[in-house]
Design a protein around this motif. Structure first.
Motif, PDB file in Angstrom:
ATOM      1  N   LEU A   3       3.799  10.328   2.315  1.00 39.05           N
ATOM      2  CA  LEU A   3       4.904   9.485   1.674  1.00 39.05           C
ATOM      3  C   LEU A   3       5.424   8.493   2.396  1.00 39.05           C
ATOM      4  O   LEU A   3       6.184   7.498   1.791  1.00 39.05           O
ATOM      5  N   TYR A   4       5.215   8.318   3.726  1.00 38.69           N
ATOM      6  CA  TYR A   4       5.810   7.222   4.516  1.00 38.69           C
ATOM      7  C   TYR A   4       4.948   6.530   5.380  1.00 38.69           C
ATOM      8  O   TYR A   4       5.250   5.736   6.435  1.00 38.69           O
ATOM      9  N   PHE A   5       3.642   6.593   4.898  1.00 41.69           N
ATOM     10  CA  PHE A   5       2.415   5.852   5.777  1.00 41.69           C
ATOM     11  C   PHE A   5       2.362   4.383   4.999  1.00 41.69           C
ATOM     12  O   PHE A   5       2.593   4.337   3.739  1.00 41.69           O
ATOM     13  N   ARG A   6       2.497   3.384   5.894  1.00 41.45           N
ATOM     14  CA  ARG A   6       2.701   2.006   5.151  1.00 41.45           C
ATOM     15  C   ARG A   6       1.128   1.278   5.367  1.00 41.45           C
ATOM     16  O   ARG A   6       1.203  -0.038   4.526  1.00 41.45           O
ATOM     17  N   GLN A   7       0.348   1.492   6.119  1.00 40.35           N
ATOM     18  CA  GLN A   7      -0.849   0.679   6.322  1.00 40.35           C
ATOM     19  C   GLN A   7      -1.868   0.948   5.312  1.00 40.35           C
ATOM     20  O   GLN A   7      -1.744   2.096   4.586  1.00 40.35           O
ATOM     21  N   THR A   8      -2.681   0.221   5.064  1.00 42.10           N
ATOM     22  CA  THR A   8      -3.956   0.483   4.171  1.00 42.10           C
ATOM     23  C   THR A   8      -5.031   1.116   5.107  1.00 42.10           C
ATOM     24  O   THR A   8      -5.533   0.338   5.806  1.00 42.10           O
ATOM     25  N   ASP A   9      -5.548   2.056   4.409  1.00 41.55           N
ATOM     26  CA  ASP A   9      -6.574   2.551   5.031  1.00 41.55           C
ATOM     27  C   ASP A   9      -7.566   3.540   4.097  1.00 41.55           C
ATOM     28  O   ASP A   9      -6.952   3.856   2.949  1.00 41.55           O
ATOM     29  N   ILE A  10      -8.572   4.183   4.605  1.00 46.47           N
ATOM     30  CA  ILE A  10      -9.249   4.821   3.542  1.00 46.47           C
ATOM     31  C   ILE A  10      -8.958   6.149   3.226  1.00 46.47           C
ATOM     32  O   ILE A  10      -8.542   6.889   2.191  1.00 46.47           O
ATOM     33  N   LYS A  11      -8.382   6.793   4.521  1.00 47.40           N
ATOM     34  CA  LYS A  11      -7.596   8.256   4.599  1.00 47.40           C
ATOM     35  C   LYS A  11      -6.621   8.427   3.491  1.00 47.40           C
ATOM     36  O   LYS A  11      -6.531   9.330   2.705  1.00 47.40           O
ATOM     37  N   THR A  50      -4.873   5.435   1.195  1.00 52.86           N
ATOM     38  CA  THR A  50      -4.880   4.640   0.213  1.00 52.86           C
ATOM     39  C   THR A  50      -6.144   4.757  -0.671  1.00 52.86           C
ATOM     40  O   THR A  50      -5.968   4.866  -1.818  1.00 52.86           O
ATOM     41  N   LEU A  51      -7.321   4.865  -0.220  1.00 55.28           N
ATOM     42  CA  LEU A  51      -8.395   5.215  -1.140  1.00 55.28           C
ATOM     43  C   LEU A  51      -8.185   6.505  -1.849  1.00 55.28           C
ATOM     44  O   LEU A  51      -8.407   6.732  -3.041  1.00 55.28           O
ATOM     45  N   LEU A  52      -7.876   7.725  -1.198  1.00 56.27           N
ATOM     46  CA  LEU A  52      -7.618   8.804  -1.715  1.00 56.27           C
ATOM     47  C   LEU A  52      -6.382   8.956  -2.916  1.00 56.27           C
ATOM     48  O   LEU A  52      -6.478   9.293  -3.924  1.00 56.27           O
ATOM     49  N   GLY A  53      -5.468   7.958  -2.573  1.00 58.22           N
ATOM     50  CA  GLY A  53      -4.228   7.725  -3.286  1.00 58.22           C
ATOM     51  C   GLY A  53      -4.691   7.216  -4.566  1.00 58.22           C
ATOM     52  O   GLY A  53      -4.360   7.528  -5.691  1.00 58.22           O
ATOM     53  N   TYR A  54      -5.290   6.149  -4.450  1.00 58.33           N
ATOM     54  CA  TYR A  54      -5.968   5.273  -5.528  1.00 58.33           C
ATOM     55  C   TYR A  54      -7.003   6.116  -6.656  1.00 58.33           C
ATOM     56  O   TYR A  54      -6.701   6.093  -7.939  1.00 58.33           O
ATOM     57  N   LEU A  55      -8.026   6.780  -5.797  1.00 58.63           N
ATOM     58  CA  LEU A  55      -8.685   7.871  -6.671  1.00 58.63           C
ATOM     59  C   LEU A  55      -7.914   8.709  -7.569  1.00 58.63           C
ATOM     60  O   LEU A  55      -8.117   9.381  -8.648  1.00 58.63           O
ATOM     61  N   THR A  56      -6.988   9.195  -6.827  1.00 59.22           N
ATOM     62  CA  THR A  56      -6.235  10.337  -7.599  1.00 59.22           C
ATOM     63  C   THR A  56      -5.338   9.670  -8.683  1.00 59.22           C
ATOM     64  O   THR A  56      -5.323  10.355  -9.893  1.00 59.22           O
ATOM     65  N   HIS A  68      -0.025  12.308  -1.165  1.00 62.29           N
ATOM     66  CA  HIS A  68       0.757  13.438  -0.444  1.00 62.29           C
ATOM     67  C   HIS A  68       0.284  14.859  -0.857  1.00 62.29           C
ATOM     68  O   HIS A  68       0.708  15.753  -0.235  1.00 62.29           O
ATOM     69  N   TRP A  69      -0.484  14.871  -2.056  1.00 67.81           N
ATOM     70  CA  TRP A  69      -0.929  16.376  -2.613  1.00 67.81           C
ATOM     71  C   TRP A  69      -1.829  16.911  -1.423  1.00 67.81           C
ATOM     72  O   TRP A  69      -1.952  18.053  -1.250  1.00 67.81           O
ATOM     73  N   TYR A  70      -2.447  16.043  -0.737  1.00 70.18           N
ATOM     74  CA  TYR A  70      -3.248  16.523   0.270  1.00 70.18           C
ATOM     75  C   TYR A  70      -2.812  16.245   1.630  1.00 70.18           C
ATOM     76  O   TYR A  70      -2.739  17.334   2.620  1.00 70.18           O
ATOM     77  N   TRP A  71      -2.253  15.023   2.038  1.00 73.10           N
ATOM     78  CA  TRP A  71      -1.653  14.832   3.414  1.00 73.10           C
ATOM     79  C   TRP A  71      -0.176  15.347   3.554  1.00 73.10           C
ATOM     80  O   TRP A  71       0.485  14.958   4.572  1.00 73.10           O
ATOM     81  N   ARG A  72       0.198  15.727   2.420  1.00 69.24           N
ATOM     82  CA  ARG A  72       1.622  16.177   2.518  1.00 69.24           C
ATOM     83  C   ARG A  72       2.649  14.876   2.896  1.00 69.24           C
ATOM     84  O   ARG A  72       2.435  13.853   2.568  1.00 69.24           O
ATOM     85  N   GLU A  73       3.941  15.218   3.814  1.00 69.16           N
ATOM     86  CA  GLU A  73       4.872  14.321   3.994  1.00 69.16           C
ATOM     87  C   GLU A  73       4.220  13.160   4.676  1.00 69.16           C
ATOM     88  O   GLU A  73       4.949  11.872   4.794  1.00 69.16           O
ATOM     89  N   GLU A  74       3.178  13.159   5.622  1.00 68.59           N
ATOM     90  CA  GLU A  74       2.695  11.990   6.148  1.00 68.59           C
ATOM     91  C   GLU A  74       2.260  10.807   5.021  1.00 68.59           C
ATOM     92  O   GLU A  74       2.726   9.816   5.643  1.00 68.59           O
ATOM     93  N   ALA A 108       0.769  -1.129  -0.063  1.00 66.26           N
ATOM     94  CA  ALA A 108      -0.058  -0.073   0.139  1.00 66.26           C
ATOM     95  C   ALA A 108       0.743   1.165  -0.230  1.00 66.26           C
ATOM     96  O   ALA A 108       0.370   2.493  -0.602  1.00 66.26           O
ATOM     97  N   ALA A 109       2.011   1.095   0.410  1.00 68.29           N
ATOM     98  CA  ALA A 109       2.856   2.392   0.480  1.00 68.29           C
ATOM     99  C   ALA A 109       2.909   3.386  -0.831  1.00 68.29           C
ATOM    100  O   ALA A 109       2.748   4.332  -0.672  1.00 68.29           O
TER     101      ALA A 109
END
Length: 227
Positions: free
Chosen positions: A122-130, A132-138, A114-120, A106-107
């Motif tokens: 870039l290094y988040f490893r777990q799968t979540d809606i906040k 992973t979902l936003l990343g995939y939709l983008t 990161h366009w929304y959550w910034r540096e946080e 998922a990383a």
């Protein structure tokens, strides 16, 4: 020449619009309400006065509609299909490369957010809606955008049915996307997964993206209207 039904629907032939633009050279204009428009269109169709309209597009201040041509429908379908398949192929590559290089599938997808959550992100490893979902939709939205450009380049061309030409076009589109992503895009809007993956993995991701564009375009290539 114009004919009117109940005073609020007019159908007229527009000589300077070619059939390729309107489907049959007709424009239907109505200033009445939705129910009245439907009744009038139904009456017009029953009398054989206008073609069956596959879709409607408002123009100006009127509820004005133009028939969509089969070629345009095919291009829109190709854009959505090619973009979606490219999104899935490249997302799968991101997950495989992410698992191999970071231990988290998922990383790399999280990093896209990161366009929304910034540096946080870039290094988040777990799968979540906040993340992973936003990343995939983008990622998916960007893929459909490039799929639309790719489909637009193929619109009305015999090459749209040639697998070799489609593959070459998809590779060129993927290369253009890579160049724009990393050379022309502001840091805040870059894909983000470049912070988690090696150059070799990035090549695999963009190669998968090109393959997805080609497969998606060829899936609908057989449905192109005869030229």
């Amino acid at each position: 020449m114009a004919r009117r039904w109940r005073g609020y629907l007019s159908v007229r032939r527009v000589p300077w619009l070619s059939p390729q633009v309107t489907g049959a050279g007709w424009i239907v204009r109505s200033t009445g309400g939705t129910q009245r428009e439907r009744r009038c269109r139904k009456a017009a169709l029953q009398q054989g006065r206008v073609p069956s309209l596959a879709s409607y597009r408002p123009v100006g201040g009127f509820s004005e509609t133009v028939a969509m041509t089969p070629a345009l429908r095919s291009t829109i379908t190709r854009a959505l299909t090619a973009g979606t398949v490219a999104s899935l192929f490249s997302a799968a590559a991101l997950m495989v490369c992410g698992r191999r290089e970071t231990g988290s599938s998922a990383a790399p997808i999280n990093a896209v957010s990161h366009w929304y959550w910034r540096e946080e992100a870039l290094y988040f490893r777990q799968t979540d809606i906040k993340h992973t979902l936003l990343g995939y939709l983008t990622h998916h939205g960007a893929s459909v955008f490039w799929g639309a450009l790719f489909a637009g380049a193929l619109h009305g061309r015999p090459a749209a049915r040639n697998p070799g030409a489609v593959l070459a076009g998809s590779m060129a589109t993927s290369a253009a996307a890579c160049f724009v992503d990393f050379q022309l895009t502001p840091e805040r809007l870059t894909p983000g997964f470049e912070h988690r993956l090696s150059h070799r993995s990035l090549a695999a991701v963009y190669g998968s993206f090109a393959a997805g564009l080609a497969v998606g375009a060829l899936l609908v290539g057989g449905n192109d209207p005869a030229k």
